[in-house]
Design a protein around this motif. Structure first.
Motif, PDB file in Angstrom:
ATOM      1  N   LEU B 226       0.812  -1.216   0.000  1.00  0.00           N
ATOM      2  CA  LEU B 226       0.000   0.000   0.000  1.00  0.00           C
ATOM      3  C   LEU B 226       0.848   1.270   0.000  1.00  0.00           C
ATOM      4  CD1 LEU B 226      -2.679  -1.218   2.544  1.00  0.00           C
ATOM      5  CD2 LEU B 226      -2.654  -1.426   0.069  1.00  0.00           C
ATOM      6  N   CYS B 227       2.153   1.121  -0.153  1.00  0.00           N
ATOM      7  CA  CYS B 227       3.031   2.284  -0.195  1.00  0.00           C
ATOM      8  C   CYS B 227       2.858   3.015  -1.524  1.00  0.00           C
ATOM      9  CB  CYS B 227       4.486   1.841  -0.041  1.00  0.00           C
ATOM     10  SG  CYS B 227       5.666   3.164  -0.271  1.00  0.00           S
ATOM     11  N   PRO B 228       2.484   4.299  -1.504  1.00  0.00           N
ATOM     12  CA  PRO B 228       2.267   5.016  -2.762  1.00  0.00           C
ATOM     13  C   PRO B 228       3.540   5.137  -3.595  1.00  0.00           C
ATOM     14  CG  PRO B 228       1.410   6.281  -0.911  1.00  0.00           C
ATOM     15  CD  PRO B 228       2.165   5.138  -0.332  1.00  0.00           C
ATOM     16  N   LEU B 229       4.698   5.111  -2.953  1.00  0.00           N
ATOM     17  CA  LEU B 229       5.935   5.242  -3.719  1.00  0.00           C
ATOM     18  C   LEU B 229       6.201   3.991  -4.544  1.00  0.00           C
ATOM     19  CD1 LEU B 229       6.523   7.453  -1.344  1.00  0.00           C
ATOM     20  CD2 LEU B 229       8.802   7.293  -2.283  1.00  0.00           C
ATOM     21  N   CYS B 230       6.125   2.830  -3.904  1.00  0.00           N
ATOM     22  CA  CYS B 230       6.324   1.573  -4.621  1.00  0.00           C
ATOM     23  C   CYS B 230       5.248   1.422  -5.688  1.00  0.00           C
ATOM     24  CB  CYS B 230       6.228   0.372  -3.691  1.00  0.00           C
ATOM     25  SG  CYS B 230       7.339   0.392  -2.301  1.00  0.00           S
ATOM     26  N   PHE B 231       4.005   1.676  -5.272  1.00  0.00           N
ATOM     27  CA  PHE B 231       2.881   1.489  -6.172  1.00  0.00           C
ATOM     28  C   PHE B 231       3.056   2.335  -7.435  1.00  0.00           C
ATOM     29  CE2 PHE B 231      -1.215   3.220  -7.615  1.00  0.00           C
ATOM     30  CZ  PHE B 231      -1.823   2.059  -8.038  1.00  0.00           C
ATOM     31  N   THR B 232       3.353   3.627  -7.251  1.00  0.00           N
ATOM     32  CA  THR B 232       3.492   4.506  -8.407  1.00  0.00           C
ATOM     33  C   THR B 232       4.681   4.107  -9.264  1.00  0.00           C
ATOM     34  OG1 THR B 232       2.601   6.266  -7.064  1.00  0.00           O
ATOM     35  CG2 THR B 232       3.649   6.917  -9.108  1.00  0.00           C
ATOM     36  N   ASN B 233       5.759   3.728  -8.607  1.00  0.00           N
ATOM     37  CA  ASN B 233       6.947   3.339  -9.351  1.00  0.00           C
ATOM     38  C   ASN B 233       6.654   2.149 -10.272  1.00  0.00           C
ATOM     39  OD1 ASN B 233       9.582   3.544 -10.089  1.00  0.00           O
ATOM     40  ND2 ASN B 233      10.415   2.585  -8.261  1.00  0.00           N
ATOM     41  N   LEU B 234       5.957   1.146  -9.740  1.00  0.00           N
ATOM     42  CA  LEU B 234       5.627  -0.034 -10.550  1.00  0.00           C
ATOM     43  C   LEU B 234       4.553   0.287 -11.575  1.00  0.00           C
ATOM     44  CD1 LEU B 234       5.366  -2.717  -7.721  1.00  0.00           C
ATOM     45  CD2 LEU B 234       7.102  -2.664  -9.489  1.00  0.00           C
ATOM     46  N   ASP B 235       3.595   1.120 -11.175  1.00  0.00           N
ATOM     47  CA  ASP B 235       2.420   1.372 -11.984  1.00  0.00           C
ATOM     48  C   ASP B 235       2.731   2.316 -13.148  1.00  0.00           C
ATOM     49  OD1 ASP B 235      -0.401   1.165 -12.465  1.00  0.00           O
ATOM     50  OD2 ASP B 235      -0.623   3.196 -11.673  1.00  0.00           O
ATOM     51  N   ALA B 236       3.492   3.384 -12.866  1.00  0.00           N
ATOM     52  CA  ALA B 236       3.632   4.461 -13.857  1.00  0.00           C
ATOM     53  C   ALA B 236       4.853   4.322 -14.755  1.00  0.00           C
ATOM     54  CB  ALA B 236       3.670   5.802 -13.132  1.00  0.00           C
ATOM     55  N   ASN B 237       5.830   3.521 -14.356  1.00  0.00           N
ATOM     56  CA  ASN B 237       7.100   3.566 -15.081  1.00  0.00           C
ATOM     57  C   ASN B 237       7.345   2.405 -16.031  1.00  0.00           C
ATOM     58  OD1 ASN B 237       8.205   6.043 -14.235  1.00  0.00           O
ATOM     59  ND2 ASN B 237       8.495   5.163 -12.211  1.00  0.00           N
ATOM     60  N   GLN B 238       6.356   1.527 -16.194  1.00  0.00           N
ATOM     61  CA  GLN B 238       6.581   0.387 -17.088  1.00  0.00           C
ATOM     62  C   GLN B 238       6.880   0.847 -18.506  1.00  0.00           C
ATOM     63  OE1 GLN B 238       3.722  -2.805 -16.776  1.00  0.00           O
ATOM     64  NE2 GLN B 238       3.480  -2.422 -14.598  1.00  0.00           N
ATOM     65  N   GLY B 239       6.188   1.873 -18.944  1.00  0.00           N
ATOM     66  CA  GLY B 239       6.408   2.415 -20.287  1.00  0.00           C
ATOM     67  C   GLY B 239       7.842   2.864 -20.484  1.00  0.00           C
ATOM     68  N   ARG B 240       8.438   3.399 -19.441  1.00  0.00           N
ATOM     69  CA  ARG B 240       9.807   3.898 -19.535  1.00  0.00           C
ATOM     70  C   ARG B 240      10.783   2.742 -19.747  1.00  0.00           C
ATOM     71  NH1 ARG B 240      10.470   8.803 -20.463  1.00  0.00           N
ATOM     72  NH2 ARG B 240      12.436   8.871 -19.326  1.00  0.00           N
ATOM     73  N   ILE B 241      10.555   1.630 -19.066  1.00  0.00           N
ATOM     74  CA  ILE B 241      11.472   0.497 -19.233  1.00  0.00           C
ATOM     75  C   ILE B 241      11.251  -0.146 -20.587  1.00  0.00           C
ATOM     76  CG2 ILE B 241      12.474  -1.475 -18.049  1.00  0.00           C
ATOM     77  CD1 ILE B 241      10.763  -0.955 -15.738  1.00  0.00           C
ATOM     78  N   ASN B 242       9.973  -0.200 -21.006  1.00  0.00           N
ATOM     79  CA  ASN B 242       9.654  -0.792 -22.303  1.00  0.00           C
ATOM     80  C   ASN B 242      10.475  -0.160 -23.405  1.00  0.00           C
ATOM     81  OD1 ASN B 242       7.802  -2.397 -21.153  1.00  0.00           O
ATOM     82  ND2 ASN B 242       6.016  -1.237 -21.794  1.00  0.00           N
ATOM     83  N   ASN B 243      10.556   1.182 -23.360  1.00  0.00           N
ATOM     84  CA  ASN B 243      11.262   1.880 -24.422  1.00  0.00           C
ATOM     85  C   ASN B 243      12.747   1.584 -24.421  1.00  0.00           C
ATOM     86  OD1 ASN B 243       8.842   2.964 -24.956  1.00  0.00           O
ATOM     87  ND2 ASN B 243       9.213   4.890 -23.886  1.00  0.00           N
ATOM     88  N   ARG B 244      13.277   1.259 -23.271  1.00  0.00           N
ATOM     89  CA  ARG B 244      14.729   1.151 -23.171  1.00  0.00           C
ATOM     90  C   ARG B 244      15.253  -0.242 -23.463  1.00  0.00           C
ATOM     91  NH1 ARG B 244      16.501   5.341 -20.086  1.00  0.00           N
ATOM     92  NH2 ARG B 244      18.226   4.155 -19.249  1.00  0.00           N
ATOM     93  N   ASN B 245      14.634  -1.245 -22.899  1.00  0.00           N
ATOM     94  CA  ASN B 245      15.210  -2.585 -22.982  1.00  0.00           C
ATOM     95  C   ASN B 245      14.617  -3.419 -24.111  1.00  0.00           C
ATOM     96  OD1 ASN B 245      16.614  -1.769 -20.839  1.00  0.00           O
ATOM     97  ND2 ASN B 245      15.758  -3.208 -19.374  1.00  0.00           N
ATOM     98  N   GLY B 246      13.721  -2.812 -24.884  1.00  0.00           N
ATOM     99  CA  GLY B 246      13.093  -3.560 -25.941  1.00  0.00           C
ATOM    100  C   GLY B 246      12.097  -4.580 -25.414  1.00  0.00           C
ATOM    101  N   GLU B 247      11.909  -4.584 -24.106  1.00  0.00           N
ATOM    102  CA  GLU B 247      10.926  -5.483 -23.509  1.00  0.00           C
ATOM    103  C   GLU B 247       9.560  -4.828 -23.604  1.00  0.00           C
ATOM    104  OE1 GLU B 247      11.187  -8.330 -21.549  1.00  0.00           O
ATOM    105  OE2 GLU B 247      13.339  -8.651 -21.703  1.00  0.00           O
ATOM    106  N   LYS B 248       8.536  -5.622 -23.419  1.00  0.00           N
ATOM    107  CA  LYS B 248       7.212  -5.023 -23.435  1.00  0.00           C
ATOM    108  C   LYS B 248       6.450  -5.502 -22.199  1.00  0.00           C
ATOM    109  CE  LYS B 248       4.527  -2.658 -26.548  1.00  0.00           C
ATOM    110  NZ  LYS B 248       4.612  -1.407 -25.806  1.00  0.00           N
ATOM    111  N   PHE B 249       6.590  -4.745 -21.151  1.00  0.00           N
ATOM    112  CA  PHE B 249       5.857  -5.085 -19.938  1.00  0.00           C
ATOM    113  C   PHE B 249       4.475  -4.450 -19.987  1.00  0.00           C
ATOM    114  CE2 PHE B 249      10.219  -5.454 -18.165  1.00  0.00           C
ATOM    115  CZ  PHE B 249      10.136  -6.777 -17.772  1.00  0.00           C
ATOM    116  N   GLU B 250       3.453  -5.258 -19.820  1.00  0.00           N
ATOM    117  CA  GLU B 250       2.119  -4.690 -19.649  1.00  0.00           C
ATOM    118  C   GLU B 250       1.511  -5.340 -18.420  1.00  0.00           C
ATOM    119  OE1 GLU B 250      -0.118  -5.048 -23.234  1.00  0.00           O
ATOM    120  OE2 GLU B 250       0.826  -3.276 -24.092  1.00  0.00           O
ATOM    121  N   MET B 251       2.228  -5.201 -17.347  1.00  0.00           N
ATOM    122  CA  MET B 251       1.847  -5.885 -16.121  1.00  0.00           C
ATOM    123  C   MET B 251       0.818  -5.062 -15.345  1.00  0.00           C
ATOM    124  SD  MET B 251       2.413  -8.509 -14.237  1.00  0.00           S
ATOM    125  CE  MET B 251       3.920  -9.226 -14.869  1.00  0.00           C
TER     126      MET B 251
END
Lengths: 192, 297
Positions: B226-251
């Motif tokens: 329930l930590c807003p920091l962890c939650f936001t980090n996982l929730d909002a930043n998937q797009g950022r990693i997708n662009n970088r590693n060629g991975e496609k996370f849609e978790m």
């Protein structure tokens, strides 16, 4: 008779031990569990175990001007595993605190972030947008631009308020009074 | 009705809004009354790295106010939880800091006696409410949902009563909802939320490791702490990693209370799911339909 080197070492260890969290530095047995547990250790020039060894060897400038300690993400993995219960997390924070206070300038934006967070805390309640804007103004506008996408995702959903958080006047005043008292104690040298 | 003082923390009014909505809704179902602590301010966590004494003093101010109500104080944000608890522990165990904090608090005529219990909301779910009560409130059983429970750091480290390395409480709650829990080794590894601004490369790598780990172990959605920091980090930043590693996370990333709310029969909007950035709705959609059919019958 003590040599200069030994004197230097002693004074730096004592300095760290006088900081909150640094008290148990002399109990470290250099087992390296802290370094092995650290999720960000590959970014540290000197891993936590080495920092402790360097402090005890009196390498004051090397420790305080290094960016290493600023890679600590405060996850406490080392702390729960340390067989000597010396709380390496707080110890690393003590190093950060000394470096910040003494005006060392390790080349990392994290120092600016820590200062920004501390100032945000002093406002009573943290206003993320202000924190972020001030941080990117002070470090790199380009990096700030790169974060626009995430910022927009948050702002468009109302998750990053454009206005400062509401808080009671009393709360804000009390925080200011407490922080003034703390600052006075720290300036007079009675507290770290 | 169980009553607690509630310390929301700054982030619950911004990035944590969806979590807060779900906490309110779920606590109503479970008959928990959270009384917001009047005049609360920052828990001190942001200043902890470079000014421990100031952070402890500010945290203790909140503790001193809460102590007067003679109720346990509950927080959902893990950072607030750890810092408030740390202040309590330091205050009661370290005479040097206690004297200094007392002096600082004297500027406001507040005094802390060290009698407050600071608790995490998940702790309340498990130990005060109980898994059987949670299971009895389930209206949409989440059968077949493969949930990876992510705990982050401060909910369990260094003080939390759950296991430091492999915590289980969130798993127990999601199992009570009928979901299938997925074990993944990085369930309590740091997501790096604190340094997202300043140390992006490092944080993206930490995030990547966690998401990759969840996928490799068969997790179909993350039920986050329930930590807003962890939650936001996982929730909002998937797009950022997708662009970088060629991975496609849609978790899909849901806060634990959002998942509970859905299982308790609440609508996605009532638990703030419309505000999640990751495709969280996708994970719960099949179960929403089954509910509608039940009603039609």
């Amino acid at each position: 008779m003590e040599t200069e080197t030994i004197k230097e070492a002693k004074s730096f260890v004592d300095e760290v031990a006088a900081e909150p969290g640094g008290e148990k530095i002399n109990e470290c047995i250099q087992c390296g569990v802290c370094s092995g547990s650290c999720p960000t250790v590959e970014w540290w020039q000197y891993p936590p175990r080495k920092i402790i060894a360097m402090i005890r060897a009196g390498k004051r400038d090397m420790v305080l001007s290094s960016t290493s300690a600023f890679n600590c993400v405060t996850c406490y993995s080392c702390t729960v595993r340390c067989p000597r219960n010396i709380n390496p997390t707080q110890l690393i924070h003590a190093v950060e605190a000394i470096a910040e206070r003494e005006g060392y300038k390790p080349k990392t934006p994290t120092l600016t972030l820590h200062r920004g967070l501390r100032d945000a805390m002093m406002q009573g309640r943290v206003w993320e947008l202000r924190l972020a804007m001030l941080f990117y103004l002070k470090t790199s506008l380009l990096e700030g631009m790169k974060m626009m996408r995430v910022a927009w995702d948050l702002i468009s959903r109302g998750l990053m308020p454009l206005l400062p958080p509401k808080q009671t006047k009393k709360g804000g005043k009390e925080v200011t009074a407490i922080l003034k008292a703390v600052e006075a104690m720290q300036k007079s040298g009675g507290a770290k | 009705m169980k009553q607690y003082t509630y310390f929301p923390g700054c982030a619950m009014g911004s990035t944590g809004k969806p979590i807060q909505a779900s906490i309110d809704a779920v606590c109503e179902v479970l008959d928990i009354e959270l009384i917001e602590l009047e005049g609360w301010t920052c828990c001190g966590c942001p200043g902890e790295s470079i000014n421990e004494l100031a952070a402890t003093a500010i945290a203790t101010r909140n503790l001193a106010i809460a102590e007067k109500f003679k109720l346990d104080m509950v927080t959902a944000c893990s950072c607030c939880y750890r810092n408030l608890l740390a202040a309590h522990v330091t205050y009661t165990e370290d005479p040097r800091i206690r004297e200094q904090v007392k002096k600082a608090l004297a500027a406001t005529n507040l005094e802390y006696n060290g009698t407050l219990r600071v608790r995490n909301l998940v702790d309340v779910f498990i130990n005060d409410i109980g898994l059987d009560v949670i299971a009895s409130k389930v209206q949409r059983k989440l059968t077949g949902m493969k949930v990876a429970n992510y705990y982050g750091c401060h909910q369990t480290r260094p003080y939390g009563p759950d296991d430091h390395e492999f915590p289980v409480w969130q798993d127990q709650v999601s199992e009570a909802l009928g979901a299938e829990t997925v074990f993944f080794p990085l369930k309590a590894q740091c997501c790096g939320g604190t340094q997202l601004f300043s140390n992006k490369e490092m944080i993206y790598k930490l995030l990547y490791k966690i998401l990759d780990n969840v996928e490799k172990h068969g997790g179909e959605c993350i039920s986050s702490t329930l930590c807003p920091l962890c939650f936001t980090n996982l929730d909002a930043n998937q797009g950022r990693i997708n662009n970088r590693n060629g991975e496609k996370f849609e978790m899909p990333v849901l806060a634990l209370t959002q998942l509970m709310g859905i299982a308790f029969g609440l609508s996605p909007k009532e638990v703030g799911l419309n505000k999640n950035i990751s495709p969280a709705l996708k994970a719960v959609k099949p179960y929403l339909k089954s509910k509608v059919q039940e009603v039609v019958k």
